[in-house]
Design a protein around this motif. Structure first.
Motif, PDB file in Angstrom:
ATOM      1  N   TYR A 245      -1.053  -5.058   3.839  1.00 35.98           N
ATOM      2  CA  TYR A 245      -2.357  -5.405   4.201  1.00 35.98           C
ATOM      3  C   TYR A 245      -3.046  -6.402   3.790  1.00 35.98           C
ATOM      4  O   TYR A 245      -3.201  -6.561   2.572  1.00 35.98           O
TER       5      TYR A 245
ATOM      6  N   ARG B  97      -3.109  -5.667   9.126  1.00 32.67           N
ATOM      7  CA  ARG B  97      -1.674  -5.445   8.613  1.00 32.67           C
ATOM      8  C   ARG B  97      -0.492  -6.582   9.269  1.00 32.67           C
ATOM      9  O   ARG B  97      -0.527  -6.524  10.291  1.00 32.67           O
TER      10      ARG B  97
ATOM     11  N   TYR C 253      -9.223  -4.749   7.243  1.00 34.46           N
ATOM     12  CA  TYR C 253      -7.708  -4.936   6.878  1.00 34.46           C
ATOM     13  C   TYR C 253      -6.776  -5.039   8.056  1.00 34.46           C
ATOM     14  O   TYR C 253      -6.965  -4.416   8.820  1.00 34.46           O
TER      15      TYR C 253
ATOM     16  N   SER D  90       0.809  -1.260  -0.019  1.00 32.87           N
ATOM     17  CA  SER D  90      -0.099   0.007   0.036  1.00 32.87           C
ATOM     18  C   SER D  90       0.852   1.248  -0.103  1.00 32.87           C
ATOM     19  O   SER D  90       2.016   1.156   0.430  1.00 32.87           O
TER      20      SER D  90
ATOM     21  N   LEU E  83      -5.937   2.669  -0.348  1.00 29.15           N
ATOM     22  CA  LEU E  83      -5.922   0.979   0.276  1.00 29.15           C
ATOM     23  C   LEU E  83      -7.187   0.345  -0.424  1.00 29.15           C
ATOM     24  O   LEU E  83      -6.918  -0.600  -1.001  1.00 29.15           O
TER      25      LEU E  83
ATOM     26  N   ASP F  93      -6.162  -3.121  13.324  1.00 28.00           N
ATOM     27  CA  ASP F  93      -6.817  -3.521  12.160  1.00 28.00           C
ATOM     28  C   ASP F  93      -7.557  -2.414  11.746  1.00 28.00           C
ATOM     29  O   ASP F  93      -8.005  -1.159  12.709  1.00 28.00           O
TER      30      ASP F  93
END
Length: 204
Positions: A126, A121, A119, A46, A61, A100
């Motif tokens: 992500y 990480r 999402y 990202s 994103l 998150d």
């Protein structure tokens, strides 16, 4: 728990600027059977910084996510200037080392939720671990659980006054997916709203 009118422009509880903003009442941050749980996690780089993404980076994103439909990506455009119709929430849903990210994509005109995504990480990348794209929908974080709300309209209901809502609570499992814990339906009073409300346009 305040989930009743999260995606409606008339309420404005969750929205600021061009019908955008945070959820406020939840920890940091619900669609019915159409919600996709346990989707194959898609990891992708990202352009967002290493810290939790802000509103603009959340837009990137979503736009960079191959799991997001082209229809939602087309809907995701500035309402005014560089103000995008997205709500972004951060919190611990999956037990990872980093927060998150929950992103709700709304329409500019009516602030109706058209897509909700979670999402996760991991190692600087992500992963899309949850998505639902059945409007009107809104996802929130509530005490470590993912709560997804879908407004229910009957024929003739105004946009500002749905007949009810379906609410589903999901919980993250060690298997790497969200599992539905429980769900319920709320009916709204037909007295609220009056006769001056604008009916929801019929599809087709």
């Amino acid at each position: 728990m305040t989930t009743a009118l999260a995606v409606l422009a008339a309420v404005g509880v969750f929205l600021s600027s061009c019908a955008t903003g945070g959820t406020g009442a939840r920890d940091e941050g619900p669609a019915y059977a159409e919600a996709v749980v346990g989707v194959t996690a898609t990891a992708f780089p990202s352009s967002a910084p290493t810290d939790a993404p802000d509103r603009i980076n959340a837009v990137r994103l979503v736009k960079d996510d191959p799991e997001v439909s082209e229809e939602v990506k087309r809907e995701l455009k500035p309402c005014v200037g560089d103000e995008y119709p997205v709500d972004v929430s951060f919190g611990d849903l999956t037990g990872g080392a980093e927060s998150d990210v929950v992103v709700n994509v709304l329409t500019c005109g009516d602030a109706v939720g058209v897509g909700s995504y979670v999402y996760r990480r991991t190692s600087g990348r992500y992963e899309n671990v949850f998505k639902t794209e059945e409007p009107p929908v809104y996802a929130e974080i509530d005490r470590g659980d993912l709560v997804v709300t879908k407004q229910v309209y009957e024929k003739g209901d105004p946009v500002s006054s749905p007949s009810g809502e379906n609410v589903i609570t999901y919980r993250w499992r060690a298997s790497g997916r969200f599992v539905k814990e429980y769900s319920w339906h709320n009916d709204y009073s037909s007295v609220v709203g009056g006769d001056d409300a604008t009916p929801v346009p019929e599809s087709g």
